[in-house]
Design a protein around this motif. Structure first.
Motif, PDB file in Angstrom:
ATOM      1  N   GLU A  13      -4.308  -8.237  -8.701  1.00 58.00           N
ATOM      2  CA  GLU A  13      -3.209  -7.904  -7.805  1.00 58.00           C
ATOM      3  C   GLU A  13      -3.485  -6.607  -7.041  1.00 58.00           C
ATOM      4  OE1 GLU A  13      -1.180 -10.332  -7.536  1.00 58.00           O
ATOM      5  OE2 GLU A  13      -2.142 -11.273  -9.266  1.00 58.00           O
ATOM      6  N   ASP A  14      -4.423  -5.771  -7.501  1.00 62.65           N
ATOM      7  CA  ASP A  14      -4.733  -4.536  -6.784  1.00 62.65           C
ATOM      8  C   ASP A  14      -5.207  -4.836  -5.369  1.00 62.65           C
ATOM      9  OD1 ASP A  14      -3.999  -2.747  -8.709  1.00 62.65           O
ATOM     10  OD2 ASP A  14      -6.017  -2.446  -9.502  1.00 62.65           O
ATOM     11  N   GLU A  16      -4.325  -7.443  -3.546  1.00 61.42           N
ATOM     12  CA  GLU A  16      -3.173  -7.855  -2.752  1.00 61.42           C
ATOM     13  C   GLU A  16      -2.284  -6.668  -2.407  1.00 61.42           C
ATOM     14  OE1 GLU A  16      -1.430 -10.908  -5.131  1.00 61.42           O
ATOM     15  OE2 GLU A  16      -2.812 -12.442  -4.395  1.00 61.42           O
ATOM     16  N   ASP A  17      -2.125  -5.739  -3.338  1.00 61.34           N
ATOM     17  CA  ASP A  17      -1.341  -4.545  -3.045  1.00 61.34           C
ATOM     18  C   ASP A  17      -2.021  -3.698  -1.974  1.00 61.34           C
ATOM     19  OD1 ASP A  17       0.552  -5.300  -4.881  1.00 61.34           O
ATOM     20  OD2 ASP A  17      -0.231  -4.022  -6.483  1.00 61.34           O
ATOM     21  N   ASP A  18      -3.350  -3.665  -1.992  1.00 63.02           N
ATOM     22  CA  ASP A  18      -4.086  -2.919  -0.982  1.00 63.02           C
ATOM     23  C   ASP A  18      -3.897  -3.548   0.398  1.00 63.02           C
ATOM     24  OD1 ASP A  18      -6.262  -0.882  -0.265  1.00 63.02           O
ATOM     25  OD2 ASP A  18      -7.106  -2.760   0.469  1.00 63.02           O
ATOM     26  N   LEU A  20      -1.254  -5.056   1.358  1.00 62.82           N
ATOM     27  CA  LEU A  20       0.082  -4.638   1.785  1.00 62.82           C
ATOM     28  C   LEU A  20       0.057  -3.243   2.399  1.00 62.82           C
ATOM     29  CD1 LEU A  20       2.385  -5.930  -1.091  1.00 62.82           C
ATOM     30  CD2 LEU A  20       2.586  -6.494   1.328  1.00 62.82           C
ATOM     31  N   GLU A  21      -0.778  -2.362   1.869  1.00 63.47           N
ATOM     32  CA  GLU A  21      -0.881  -1.022   2.445  1.00 63.47           C
ATOM     33  C   GLU A  21      -1.535  -1.063   3.819  1.00 63.47           C
ATOM     34  OE1 GLU A  21      -2.651   1.886  -0.036  1.00 63.47           O
ATOM     35  OE2 GLU A  21      -1.133   1.716  -1.603  1.00 63.47           O
ATOM     36  N   ARG A  42      -5.049   3.333  -5.349  1.00 65.26           N
ATOM     37  CA  ARG A  42      -6.026   2.323  -5.743  1.00 65.26           C
ATOM     38  C   ARG A  42      -7.359   2.477  -5.017  1.00 65.26           C
ATOM     39  NH1 ARG A  42      -1.198  -0.068  -5.547  1.00 65.26           N
ATOM     40  NH2 ARG A  42      -1.395  -0.456  -3.333  1.00 65.26           N
ATOM     41  N   ASP A  94      -2.023  -5.954 -15.726  1.00 67.11           N
ATOM     42  CA  ASP A  94      -1.379  -5.429 -14.528  1.00 67.11           C
ATOM     43  C   ASP A  94      -0.240  -4.496 -14.935  1.00 67.11           C
ATOM     44  OD1 ASP A  94      -0.153  -4.911 -12.147  1.00 67.11           O
ATOM     45  OD2 ASP A  94      -0.131  -6.985 -11.462  1.00 67.11           O
ATOM     46  N   ASP A  96       1.852  -2.944 -13.070  1.00 64.46           N
ATOM     47  CA  ASP A  96       2.930  -2.832 -12.105  1.00 64.46           C
ATOM     48  C   ASP A  96       3.923  -3.975 -12.135  1.00 64.46           C
ATOM     49  OD1 ASP A  96       1.848  -0.449 -11.070  1.00 64.46           O
ATOM     50  OD2 ASP A  96       0.413  -1.603  -9.891  1.00 64.46           O
ATOM     51  N   LYS A 258       6.943 -10.820  -2.755  1.00 62.02           N
ATOM     52  CA  LYS A 258       6.980 -10.265  -4.109  1.00 62.02           C
ATOM     53  C   LYS A 258       8.234  -9.406  -4.308  1.00 62.02           C
ATOM     54  CE  LYS A 258       1.993 -10.023  -4.849  1.00 62.02           C
ATOM     55  NZ  LYS A 258       0.852  -9.149  -5.145  1.00 62.02           N
TER      56      LYS A 258
END
Length: 286
Positions: A13-14, A16-18, A20-21, A42, A94, A96, A258
């Motif tokens: 998921e890191d 995918e979160d990246d 988003l950034e 991250r 994960d 988070d 999410k």
């Protein structure tokens, strides 16, 4: 290949979160801040992930992975068995979220359903990350997730962390390091090999079962250098551009669905059991 850490991300998921950034919801961030790699918490794990990805995702590597995995001889299972299999991945690592993979898939597909899209679109949302079972077949993270990009031609500087392509042997291969490489102008993406990962894998599994619009979503939802940056117009056909309207429709559901609370799996499962049965056989080969 040198000895490398196959799992540089703390969790899948890191990545995918990246994303988003880099590509936040429209209106929430200044355009100049979209590609922030300096102060992201991250940044170190994601940077190492892309160093490996950009170093080893060569044309020959993709050809070999297609030969290995598109024989579909790893396991035969139902969609529900595949989801249960995928749920063994990442859950405990994960920090988070405590949502399992089924809940993440349902968040995406339910957001699509609530907006009144056709049921094949809902199914596409439900299926889009199932290709991550590659990790459970022994594939390293950098060959499963990450932004995808064409191999066999020059790497665009609009791909995330383009400097790491200096480590890729294809960048020094005269066959592959020109604008078009082995391809013809506007040859169409169906004739272009992209870096190997879960997108291509789930597309190949599903290509006989859902409409073409959904197949484009599956195959190209991680191709950010094109659907967000427009870096490969010179390889795309007119038909590709038309179909990418659907990729662009799908992308916000993938990125922004999410939420910290879980969907009610037991309440929703009968609908998805009927939906899966409508479009798919009882088992699929992975």
């Amino acid at each position: 290949m040198e000895n490398v850490n196959p799992t540089p991300l703390q969790s899948l998921e890191d990545w995918e979160d990246d994303v988003l950034e880099r590509y936040p919801e429209p209106g929430t961030k200044a355009k100049d801040d979209y590609r922030n790699y300096e102060d992201s918490e991250r940044v170190n794990t994601v940077r190492e992930f892309y160093r490996l990805n950009h170093t080893y995702q060569t044309y020959d590597f993709v050809v070999e992975k297609e030969r290995e995995f598109l024989a579909f001889n790893k396991r035969e299972m139902s969609i529900w068995d595949a989801v249960a299999f995928l749920n063994t991945l990442v859950d405990d690592s994960d920090p988070d979220t405590d949502l399992d993979q089924l809940q993440h898939l349902l968040q995406t597909s339910e957001a699509i359903r609530q907006d009144g899209h056709p049921d094949w679109f809902v199914l596409t949302g439900f299926m889009h990350d199932l290709g991550k079972v590659l990790c459970l077949f022994g594939e390293p993270q950098w060959a499963v997730v990450g932004d995808t990009f064409p191999v066999g031609c020059k790497h665009s500087d609009r791909i995330v962390y383009p400097e790491f392509f200096d480590l890729n042997p294809d960048s020094r291969d005269a066959r592959f390091n020109t604008k078009y490489g082995i391809y013809e102008p506007n040859c169409g993406l169906d004739n272009v090999k992209l870096s190997w990962g879960h997108d291509e894998y789930i597309y190949q599994i599903m290509k006989n079962y859902i409409p073409e619009e959904g197949l484009y979503m599956l195959r190209y939802h991680s191709f950010y250098s094109q659907h967000r940056e427009g870096a490969y117009d010179h390889l795309m056909s007119k038909h590709d551009h038309k179909m990418f309207e659907w990729v662009n429709k799908f992308n916000p559901y993938d990125l922004y669905s999410k939420v910290p609370y879980p969907p009610n799996v037991q309440e929703l499962k009968p609908y998805y059991e009927d939906l899966v049965a409508k479009y798919l056989p009882s088992t699929l080969k992975f």
